[in-house]
Design an enzyme around this catalytic site. Structure first.
Site, short mmCIF file in Angstrom:
data_model
loop_
_atom_site.label_atom_id
_atom_site.label_comp_id
_atom_site.label_asym_id
_atom_site.label_seq_id
_atom_site.Cartn_x
_atom_site.Cartn_y
_atom_site.Cartn_z
N HIS A 270 65.55 -60.00 -5.39
CA HIS A 270 65.17 -59.23 -4.20
C HIS A 270 63.69 -58.91 -4.26
O HIS A 270 63.15 -58.68 -5.34
CB HIS A 270 65.98 -57.93 -4.12
CG HIS A 270 65.98 -57.33 -2.76
ND1 HIS A 270 64.97 -56.52 -2.30
CD2 HIS A 270 66.87 -57.46 -1.75
CE1 HIS A 270 65.26 -56.17 -1.05
NE2 HIS A 270 66.40 -56.72 -0.70
N ASP A 321 74.08 -59.70 -0.78
CA ASP A 321 74.83 -60.88 -0.32
C ASP A 321 75.76 -61.47 -1.37
O ASP A 321 76.57 -62.34 -1.06
CB ASP A 321 73.84 -61.97 0.14
CG ASP A 321 73.18 -61.61 1.45
OD1 ASP A 321 73.87 -61.07 2.31
OD2 ASP A 321 71.97 -61.86 1.59
C1 SDX Z 1 68.65 -60.19 1.81
O1 SDX Z 1 64.37 -57.78 2.22
C2 SDX Z 1 65.54 -57.30 2.34
O2 SDX Z 1 65.75 -56.12 2.32
C3 SDX Z 1 66.66 -58.32 2.53
C4 SDX Z 1 68.10 -57.80 2.44
C5 SDX Z 1 68.41 -56.89 3.65
O3 SDX Z 1 69.32 -56.06 3.53
O4 SDX Z 1 67.83 -57.11 4.72
O5 SDX Z 1 68.31 -57.09 1.24
C6 SDX Z 1 69.12 -58.96 2.53
O6 SDX Z 1 68.02 -61.01 2.43
C7 SDX Z 1 68.97 -60.37 0.35
C8 SDX Z 1 68.34 -61.64 -0.27
C9 SDX Z 1 69.23 -62.84 -0.02
N1 SDX Z 1 68.63 -64.09 -0.54
C10 SDX Z 1 69.09 -64.73 -1.63
O7 SDX Z 1 70.02 -64.28 -2.30
C11 SDX Z 1 68.42 -66.04 -1.96
C12 SDX Z 1 68.12 -66.13 -3.43
N2 SDX Z 1 67.07 -65.20 -3.74
C13 SDX Z 1 65.76 -65.61 -3.85
O8 SDX Z 1 65.35 -66.79 -3.29
C14 SDX Z 1 64.72 -64.50 -3.94
O9 SDX Z 1 65.10 -63.63 -4.93
C15 SDX Z 1 64.36 -63.73 -2.65
C16 SDX Z 1 64.06 -64.67 -1.50
C17 SDX Z 1 65.48 -62.79 -2.26
C18 SDX Z 1 63.09 -62.89 -2.94
O10 SDX Z 1 62.03 -63.74 -3.13
P1 SDX Z 1 60.62 -63.31 -3.68
O11 SDX Z 1 60.44 -61.84 -3.63
O12 SDX Z 1 59.60 -64.11 -2.96
O13 SDX Z 1 60.67 -63.72 -5.21
P2 SDX Z 1 60.29 -65.10 -5.82
O14 SDX Z 1 61.06 -66.17 -5.12
O15 SDX Z 1 58.81 -65.22 -5.83
O16 SDX Z 1 60.85 -64.95 -7.29
C19 SDX Z 1 60.16 -64.30 -8.36
C20 SDX Z 1 60.68 -64.85 -9.67
C21 SDX Z 1 60.53 -66.37 -9.77
O17 SDX Z 1 60.49 -66.67 -11.15
P3 SDX Z 1 59.13 -67.09 -11.88
O18 SDX Z 1 58.63 -68.28 -11.12
O19 SDX Z 1 58.22 -65.89 -11.72
O20 SDX Z 1 59.56 -67.37 -13.27
O21 SDX Z 1 62.11 -64.65 -9.78
C22 SDX Z 1 62.79 -65.89 -9.78
C23 SDX Z 1 61.81 -66.90 -9.20
O22 SDX Z 1 62.08 -68.19 -9.59
N3 SDX Z 1 63.96 -65.75 -8.91
C24 SDX Z 1 65.08 -66.44 -9.02
C25 SDX Z 1 65.90 -65.97 -7.99
N4 SDX Z 1 65.26 -65.01 -7.29
C26 SDX Z 1 64.07 -64.88 -7.87
N5 SDX Z 1 65.48 -67.40 -9.85
C27 SDX Z 1 66.71 -67.92 -9.65
N6 SDX Z 1 67.55 -67.49 -8.68
C28 SDX Z 1 67.16 -66.53 -7.84
N7 SDX Z 1 67.97 -66.10 -6.85
#
Ligand code: SDX
Length: 384
Positions: A270, A321
């Protein structure tokens, strides 16, 4: 200051680019507060745990729209208004019946909500439109699901809660108390969440002085994506694909494999929470209870194995989710409808932000840093 260059352009004097607007505070709001370090979530003054324990979805609607809880008369009035607006205009029903049965439910919902604008009462103000959209979204979702499965569309009830009426329209029979309470609690938990991508989209459309239907339609488009609300469907697809592996299904190896390949585990991570999402605490409990009741314990157990592995490997927790997927699945909802159910609830947060934006509006218009070439010479088409 040291000179910084992008594409040979000196960007020393430009402000820092926050990719994904990370950490940017764009508005003040009275709708919700999220503390990403402690996992505290508040809707207009009330802690999410307090609301989960006590509130109905309709009370949360009133709370978000008015920043206070309704008294008995006000709640009765809101319930009455919501019930009176549940029917869909004939052309919208015709669209739902005639569109491609294989269309994505979120795409159908987006189009149908957009169509509602053409049939609103001439003298309806934004509050009345917000009530109508909130009342009609469940009718659209249920009608499309029945139409695509070749079933008669069920007309909405003139009484009962949003949760009760939705399950009735979807299944063609009245739900029991437990199913109604599960659905209602899910609606309470998903109603609002600060400046998430869909709410930001809603406020951006509002800020151009466009109408509330356009703002909600834009927000639906943003929620649909798998990095946002679409993640709940993706989580369920992950679990169901794992199930196909039969005895070889191994959620730990699956999770590690995803991470090794640098793929995202859906339902994890998140932008704001760096701890367990407080909504997921409630959904996890519901998922456990419902999975046991319906003989889907393995889905819950696999989910827990994924949570543990993600924590150990990446220190990343599940978001809203993740466990909502198994909750919806356990009450018999098809996976591709999950994001529509998120929409049923989040429309209240969107419209609350619409009112807030409109009351203190300024066009939302950030800048982009041009890093392309300049002063290119024009070459006639036949010479390119
Ligand atoms: C919702 O914003 C809100 O409030 C949203 C929400 C709401 O109520 O409205 O809470 C609802 O949208 C929840 C999120 C649903 N999405 C997912 O579950 C998709 C999977 N999650 C990710 O893609 C990610 O965590 C996000 C999109 C939710 C957040 O993305 P960010 O803040 O841009 O973080 P990032 O992608 O830059 O990740 C930072 C690090 C990375 O690692 P490093 O490169 O630094 O080593 O964390 C890792 C990422 O690779 N990472 C994950 C991961 N989420 C973050 N690695 C594997 N699986 C994941 N899900």
């Amino acid at each position: 200051m040291a000179e910084q260059k992008i594409n040979n352009i000196d960007v020393t004097d430009y402000p820092h680019i926050n990719r994904g607007l990370d950490g940017i505070v764009a508005f003040s709001t009275t709708k919700s507060s999220i503390d990403g370090k402690t996992g505290e979530l508040i809707f207009s003054g009330y802690h999410i745990d307090t609301l989960a324990e006590n509130a109905t979805f309709e009370e949360v609607c009133f709370l978000l729209w008015n920043d206070r809880l309704p008294n008995k008369t006000e709640l009765d009035e809101l319930n009455q208004k919501l019930r009176s607006k549940r029917n869909l205009p004939e052309p919208v029903l015709n669209y739902i019946k005639s569109t491609n049965k294989k269309a994505e439910p979120m795409a159908v919902l987006r189009t149908a909500v957009s169509m509602l604008a053409d049939f609103q009462d001439d003298d309806a103000d934004d509050t009345e439109s917000a009530i109508a959209i909130t009342a009609q979204i469940p009718s659209i979702i249920a009608a499309f699901d029945r139409a695509r499965n070749g079933k008669e569309i069920v007309a909405p009830l003139k009484d009962g809660s949003t949760a009760f009426n939705f399950l009735y329209m979807l299944n063609g029979e009245k739900p029991g108390q437990a199913a109604e309470r599960t659905m209602d609690l899910c609606l309470v938990l998903h109603a609002e969440h600060g400046m998430n991508a869909s709410t930001f989209s809603c406020r951006t459309v509002c800020a151009t002085e466009s109408d509330i239907f356009s703002a909600v339609t834009g927000a639906i488009g943003a929620l649909k994506g798998p990095l946002h609300g679409g993640a709940n469907t993706a989580v369920m697809n992950t679990l169901l694909n794992l199930k196909k592996q039969g005895d070889d299904a191994d959620p730990v190896a699956f999770t590690k494999g995803k991470l090794e390949r640098k793929e995202k585990m859906m339902g994890f991570g998140h932008r704001v929470y760096k701890v367990f999402d407080p909504r997921a605490v409630h959904l996890r409990k519901m998922s456990k209870e419902l999975s046991e009741e319906t003989g889907h314990e393995y889905l819950y157990e696999w989910s827990e194995a994924m949570v543990k592995t993600m924590k150990e490997e990446k220190n990343i927790d599940p978001n809203v989710d993740f466990f909502s997927a198994t909750v919806y699945y356990s009450i018999g909802i098809e996976p591709d409808l999950f994001t529509c159910i998120f929409t049923m609830s989040r429309v209240t947060g969107w419209t609350a932000h619409f009112f807030e934006q409109k009351a203190n509006n300024r066009l939302i218009r950030p800048r982009a840093l041009y890093v392309g070439d300049k002063n290119k010479e024009w070459v006639p088409v036949e010479k390119r």
